[in-house]
Design an enzyme around this catalytic site. Structure first.
Site, mmCIF file in Angstrom:
data_model
loop_
_atom_site.group_PDB
_atom_site.id
_atom_site.type_symbol
_atom_site.label_atom_id
_atom_site.label_comp_id
_atom_site.label_asym_id
_atom_site.label_seq_id
_atom_site.Cartn_x
_atom_site.Cartn_y
_atom_site.Cartn_z
ATOM 1 N N GLY A 26 5.340 1.290 6.930
ATOM 2 C CA GLY A 26 4.324 0.290 7.236
ATOM 3 C C GLY A 26 4.375 -0.840 6.226
ATOM 4 O O GLY A 26 5.432 -1.175 5.704
ATOM 5 N N CYS A 27 3.220 -1.401 5.929
ATOM 6 C CA CYS A 27 3.142 -2.509 4.983
ATOM 7 C C CYS A 27 3.674 -2.075 3.625
ATOM 8 O O CYS A 27 3.254 -1.058 3.076
ATOM 9 C CB CYS A 27 1.699 -2.985 4.850
ATOM 10 S SG CYS A 27 1.487 -4.286 3.622
ATOM 11 N N PHE A 28 4.586 -2.845 3.074
ATOM 12 C CA PHE A 28 5.230 -2.431 1.827
ATOM 13 C C PHE A 28 4.319 -2.490 0.611
ATOM 14 O O PHE A 28 4.594 -1.873 -0.403
ATOM 15 C CB PHE A 28 6.539 -3.169 1.580
ATOM 16 C CG PHE A 28 6.555 -4.673 1.689
ATOM 17 C CD1 PHE A 28 5.465 -5.482 1.409
ATOM 18 C CD2 PHE A 28 7.736 -5.294 2.079
ATOM 19 C CE1 PHE A 28 5.521 -6.862 1.504
ATOM 20 C CE2 PHE A 28 7.820 -6.683 2.172
ATOM 21 C CZ PHE A 28 6.701 -7.464 1.886
ATOM 22 N N TRP A 29 3.218 -3.215 0.670
ATOM 23 C CA TRP A 29 2.309 -3.291 -0.478
ATOM 24 C C TRP A 29 1.728 -1.920 -0.811
ATOM 25 O O TRP A 29 1.665 -1.520 -1.961
ATOM 26 C CB TRP A 29 1.163 -4.256 -0.212
ATOM 27 C CG TRP A 29 1.559 -5.679 -0.006
ATOM 28 C CD1 TRP A 29 2.698 -6.300 -0.464
ATOM 29 C CD2 TRP A 29 0.830 -6.657 0.707
ATOM 30 N NE1 TRP A 29 2.709 -7.612 -0.067
ATOM 31 C CE2 TRP A 29 1.560 -7.868 0.647
ATOM 32 C CE3 TRP A 29 -0.384 -6.652 1.387
ATOM 33 C CZ2 TRP A 29 1.129 -9.043 1.241
ATOM 34 C CZ3 TRP A 29 -0.817 -7.826 1.978
ATOM 35 C CH2 TRP A 29 -0.069 -8.999 1.902
ATOM 36 N N GLU A 70 9.936 -3.533 6.593
ATOM 37 C CA GLU A 70 9.377 -3.719 5.263
ATOM 38 C C GLU A 70 9.620 -2.413 4.510
ATOM 39 O O GLU A 70 9.290 -1.334 5.014
ATOM 40 C CB GLU A 70 7.882 -4.015 5.325
ATOM 41 C CG GLU A 70 7.559 -5.377 5.864
ATOM 42 C CD GLU A 70 6.101 -5.780 5.660
ATOM 43 O OE1 GLU A 70 5.390 -5.120 4.872
ATOM 44 O OE2 GLU A 70 5.685 -6.769 6.291
#
Length: 168
Positions: A26-29, A70
């Site tokens: 998912g979102c890499f953050w 990502e």
């Protein structure tokens, strides 16, 4: 600390055999922040991998036409944390049963994937996926891709350690 002791410590650090792991979840953050907290992880970077388009940017990847995901690329010391341990963290910190989706993030760039850097990593990833599916602890089957690592394209600097930069 005297100069000789510093030099000795530096040389010991340089002699370490560090390894690389690359995960899409998912979102890499979020995944970067998670792995930054693991003892034995020496560095993390977020970026893009798994696609065909060279030199992707965040905007291009979000457009959905590059084939990239990502990813978080993790550098770790296997004497302190094993690849199997990193796989456990990976499985527990996203939903590996949703195709091209994590929460409200939808698109191929948010897919679940493990990009292996060696045959040993491939074997460990496949076995851990099989164990997770066989455990029946998830309501659906695992859809995580397990693929050879491709070129890693580091994301723009404002994405690196994003959660750390934007606390509060």
């Amino acid at each position: 600390m005297d100069i000789q002791l510093r030099l000795l410590l530096y040389l010991r650090l340089m002699d370490k055999k560090l390894e690389t792991a690359t995960f899409a979840a998912g979102c890499f953050w979020h995944i970067q922040e998670t792995f930054d907290q693991i003892n034995g992880v020496t560095d993390t970077a977020v970026g893009f991998s798994g696609g065909e388009d060279g030199e992707p940017s965040y905007e291009l990847v979000c457009g959905g036409d590059t084939g990239h995901a990502e990813v978080a690329q993790i550098t770790f010391d296997p004497a302190l944390v094993s690849y199997s341990d990193l796989l456990e963290v990976f499985w527990k910190n996203h939903d590996p049963t949703t195709l091209n989706r994590q929460g409200q993030d939808v698109g191929e760039q948010y897919r679940s994937a493990i990009f292996y850097h060696s045959e040993k990593q491939k074997e460990l990833a496949l076995k851990s996926k099989e164990r997770l599916d066989a455990s029946k602890t998830l309501s659906n089957n695992v859809v995580t891709e397990i693929l050879p690592a491709k070129e890693f394209y580091r994301a723009e600097e404002y994405h690196q350690k994003y959660s750390e930069k934007h606390k509060g």
